[in-house]
Each structure stands twice: as structure tokens, then as C-alpha cells.
Write an enzyme that holds these catalytic residues in place. Structure first.
Site, mmCIF file in Angstrom:
data_model
loop_
_atom_site.group_PDB
_atom_site.id
_atom_site.type_symbol
_atom_site.label_atom_id
_atom_site.label_comp_id
_atom_site.label_asym_id
_atom_site.label_seq_id
_atom_site.Cartn_x
_atom_site.Cartn_y
_atom_site.Cartn_z
ATOM 1 N N HIS A 14 0.784 -1.179 -0.042
ATOM 2 C CA HIS A 14 0.004 0.066 -0.109
ATOM 3 C C HIS A 14 0.986 1.555 0.191
ATOM 4 O O HIS A 14 0.692 2.166 -0.909
ATOM 5 C CB HIS A 14 -0.947 0.068 1.215
ATOM 6 C CG HIS A 14 -1.621 1.240 1.534
ATOM 7 N ND1 HIS A 14 -3.232 1.175 1.415
ATOM 8 C CD2 HIS A 14 -1.334 2.509 1.618
ATOM 9 C CE1 HIS A 14 -3.621 2.325 1.646
ATOM 10 N NE2 HIS A 14 -2.559 3.150 1.980
ATOM 11 N N GLU A 15 1.785 1.179 0.945
ATOM 12 C CA GLU A 15 2.564 2.407 1.056
ATOM 13 C C GLU A 15 3.697 2.578 -0.115
ATOM 14 O O GLU A 15 3.712 3.892 -0.427
ATOM 15 C CB GLU A 15 3.380 2.345 2.443
ATOM 16 C CG GLU A 15 2.616 2.440 3.717
ATOM 17 C CD GLU A 15 1.485 3.427 3.627
ATOM 18 O OE1 GLU A 15 1.832 4.715 3.227
ATOM 19 O OE2 GLU A 15 0.465 3.494 4.380
ATOM 20 N N HIS A 59 2.054 4.788 -3.020
ATOM 21 C CA HIS A 59 1.968 5.915 -3.129
ATOM 22 C C HIS A 59 2.998 6.826 -3.343
ATOM 23 O O HIS A 59 2.695 7.982 -3.848
ATOM 24 C CB HIS A 59 1.732 6.336 -1.261
ATOM 25 C CG HIS A 59 0.572 6.216 -0.881
ATOM 26 N ND1 HIS A 59 -0.747 6.607 -1.488
ATOM 27 C CD2 HIS A 59 0.045 5.661 0.258
ATOM 28 C CE1 HIS A 59 -1.798 6.245 -0.572
ATOM 29 N NE2 HIS A 59 -1.462 5.628 0.328
ATOM 30 N N ASP A 65 -5.621 7.856 -1.637
ATOM 31 C CA ASP A 65 -6.504 6.961 -0.720
ATOM 32 C C ASP A 65 -8.102 7.331 -0.734
ATOM 33 O O ASP A 65 -8.690 8.461 -0.246
ATOM 34 C CB ASP A 65 -6.097 7.143 0.535
ATOM 35 C CG ASP A 65 -4.889 6.684 1.065
ATOM 36 O OD1 ASP A 65 -4.599 5.546 0.647
ATOM 37 O OD2 ASP A 65 -4.087 7.531 1.757
ATOM 38 N N TYR A 122 -11.045 3.292 2.125
ATOM 39 C CA TYR A 122 -10.285 2.467 3.095
ATOM 40 C C TYR A 122 -11.213 1.113 3.253
ATOM 41 O O TYR A 122 -12.363 1.145 3.700
ATOM 42 C CB TYR A 122 -9.974 3.344 4.667
ATOM 43 C CG TYR A 122 -8.884 4.047 4.254
ATOM 44 C CD1 TYR A 122 -7.597 3.842 4.196
ATOM 45 C CD2 TYR A 122 -9.326 5.282 4.347
ATOM 46 C CE1 TYR A 122 -6.542 4.770 4.179
ATOM 47 C CE2 TYR A 122 -8.285 6.399 4.347
ATOM 48 C CZ TYR A 122 -7.038 6.134 4.103
ATOM 49 O OH TYR A 122 -5.845 6.883 4.265
#
Length: 353
Positions: A303-304, A307, A316, A319
Site C-alpha cells: 500500500h505505502e 503512494h 486514498d 479504506y
């Protein structure tokens, strides 16, 4: 968070612009000056006003009434987008406690210093709009906790405010993108204990496995339930985007110098600064997450990594698995830009073909 609530409306002497949301919450921004010099901070005042006869519940982290941890503004300079340079945070799906209530007829306002999050050092004409989107932006529950409206809007924005900035760099300059110092591929740690370093090493290995598996699936041009579950109906352009994203995620894990910082004490999973690859800050929820599977340590790192602007530049929009799956149906264009959608595709739990 440090919530700053100030009642009332913008001063009459300021320049104010507002727009109504479908649910009765109005967003407006104002500034005291329309022309700023090199030593001036770019400070806007954001006001949210409940114009309806019922309380409005808006997701806290999509308001400016605390630490800003997502992009809440659209900023352009001479018509070109100015990228957001602040935090992108991975959180759990929102609960009722994550919504901020604004009572009927009431307003809340706060001042926000934008030049900490957007590069406004170049001279030019800037357009600034408060604008936020989320699949769960407004709560659809009534006072008794029952579903009152299944069709809540997912956008809240003000009208655009235009200012002139005389910056430290001349008009037409190109903003420099920070490049990480040349370093060999590998894993480094900051503020991590020996035990935490061991856990992170395993999590990085798990993230690499997820990235490799995802890259192999997309490289084989599969369009099965695994793809459609998280990214929606097949479209060649969107598919190519996702394929490029996972190729870049895999490459970053395999060939870039990744640093994991363990100093965060916030309750969420992790965060990054999109213009500062490849440092990932892990927080409290990360340590209690499983190594693999849904909302896992490995998935959090995927996920990170997505980014970073030099990797996939995701945002985002939703969620949690439920919201991400719904986003794939309602707005596949946002799904292919949603970090959690990439995480759940990578985690593939429960497994889909």
C-alpha cells in the site's frame, strides 16, 4: 488529533468562495490578501457550514480540523497541477467514532498553511480549492445508528480561489523533484529495535512475494475475478495502468534502497510522503497486523510503496475491503488510483483467480 474548532464565518474583509455539497454541508475558503510576496506564508481559512436542518457527519481525516494527513486541496499554478507533498496514511475502515458532527446552522473554521504541503515557491497565478473525496466521506447512519441514506455523496469541495504569488523562483521555473541519494538496493531501519527489525525484514519479504505474484498475474494478462474484484470491469487503459503500477512496485522492492522508520506512535498502520521515496513510517496498527492476509504487514508495505510518485502515485479514495470492493463497481477509475485496492489485490485474501 489536535482539533481546532473556531465558530463563526469568514471576516467580511477577506475573499471567500463557497460551494454546496449535496447533503447540506457547505465548504468555503478565504484569504485576507490576493497578492503574496516571497516572505508570505500561503494561509487559507477553510469553513464548513451545515446548511441543513439535521446534523452532518463528515469523516474527520477528510476535514482540515486537525493534523492534515491526506491531500485536501486542489492547487494549480498557471493552470498546471501543483503536486501534494504531505502525508498519505493507511488507516482501517472508518467507524462511527471517526466522524465529526456539525450541528444544524453551525460552522467550524480553521486556518491552514498550504506552502508546507504544496510547492508554492514559484511565481505565478495560483488557483486553490478545498476538495476531498472518499467512498465513506459522510456517515449514512441516523442518530439511532441505523442506515438512513445509502446514497451519500463522496465529494466535498469549495469554489476555487485565485491568488498571485511572487515567489523565490521566477515564473515558469520547474519544481525540482527530490531524488533519493544514490544507494544500493537494500533495507535500512530508523528508530527500530532489534525485534522490530526482524519483523520488518519478514514483512518486506512478504511484500515482495505479493508484488511478484501480482506482477505475474498482470503480466499474463489475466482478467479474472481477482482483477475485477478490486479494479472493476476490464478496460484496456485501466488494466495497463494497474499493470504498470505493480511492475513499478516490484521494481522498487527489488532494486531501491528502502528505509522503514519505527518511530510513529499514531494508531493507524503507516504513512509516507509521496515525494520522499523510499521511506515508510510504520505505526501502532502495523505491529498487531498479521504478516500476510487482509490488512497485513506485507500488504501495508505494498500500500505505502504504491503512494510514492516515482512508483505509482496512488491516492486514498477508500479504506477497507468493503469500501474498496464497492469502489471497483461504482468508480473503477478511482479504484486503479486507490492504494488499498492495490493492497487487497496483492494480499488476495480470500484467494481469487
Amino acid at each position: 488529533m489536535n482539533w481546532k474548532h473556531l465558530g463563526g464565518f469568514a471576516l467580511a474583509a477577506s475573499f471567500s468562495f463557497g460551494a454546496y455539497a449535496a447533503d447540506g454541508l457547505k465548504a468555503s475558503i478565504s484569504m485576507d490578501k490576493r497578492a503574496l510576496g516571497p516572505s508570505d506564508d500561503v494561509v487559507v481559512q477553510v469553513t464548513l457550514t451545515n446548511t441543513s436542518s439535521v446534523p452532518q457527519y463528515v469523516l474527520k481525516w477528510h476535514t482540515p480540523f486537525g493534523d492534515i494527513e491526506e491531500s485536501l486541496f486542489e492547487v494549480t499554478r498557471d493552470g498546471a497541477k501543483v503536486p501534494y507533498e504531505g502525508m498519505h496514511v493507511k488507516r482501517a475502515a472508518p467507524t462511527p467514532a471517526d466522524y465529526y458532527v456539525i450541528q444544524p446552522g453551525k460552522s467550524h473554521k480553521v486556518k491552514v498553511e498550504l506552502s508546507q504541503m504544496y510547492n508554492m515557491s514559484i511565481s505565478g497565478d495560483y488557483s486553490i480549492r478545498y476538495s476531498t473525496k472518499s467512498a465513506k466521506l459522510f456517515s449514512n447512519l441516523d442518530a439511532a445508528g441505523k442506515v438512513a441514506d445509502k446514497n451519500q455523496p463522496d465529494t466535498l469541495q469549495s469554489d476555487a480561489l485565485t491568488i498571485s504569488v511572487e515567489g523565490t523562483l521566477p515564473r515558469g521555473s520547474v519544481a525540482k523533484v527530490a531524488e533519493p541519494a544514490a544507494a544500493a538496493a537494500g533495507l535500512a531501519f530508523s528508530k527500530c529495535s532489534a525485534s522490530q527489525q526482524s519483523t520488518i525484514t519478514s514483512a518486506i519479504s512478504t511484500a515482495k512475494t505479493m508484488a511478484n505474484d501480482s506482477n505475474n498475474y498482470l503480466g499474463a494478462n489475466k482478467t479474472g475475478p481477482r482483477y475485477t474484484k478490486w479494479f472493476g470491469t476490464y478496460n484496456s487503459s485501466r488494466y495497463s495502468t494497474v499493470k504498470a503500477h505493480f511492475a513499478a512496485i516490484k521494481n522498487a522492492f527489488d532494486t531501491k534502497p528502502v528505509t522503514v522508520d519505527c518511530g510513529c506512535t499514531k494508531t493507524y498502520y503507516a504513512y509516507v510522503y509521496p515525494t520522499q521515496p523510499y521511506t515508510i513510517y510504520v505505526c501502532k496498527a502495523f505491529w498487531s497486523a498479521p504478516m500476510s492476509g487482509t490488512d497485513s504487514k506485507g500488504g501495508t508495505l505494498v500500500h505505502e510503496m504504491s503512494h510514492f510518485n516515482v512508483v505509482a502515485g496512488t491516492d486514498d479514495h477508500a479504506y477497507g475491503q468493503s469500501a474498496a470492493a464497492s469502489l471497483a463497481i461504482s468508480n473503477p477509475a478511482q479504484a486503479v488510483d486507490n492504494a488499498d485496492s492495490h493492497e487487497y489485490f496483492g494480499e488476495n485474501t480470500p484467494a481469487l483467480q
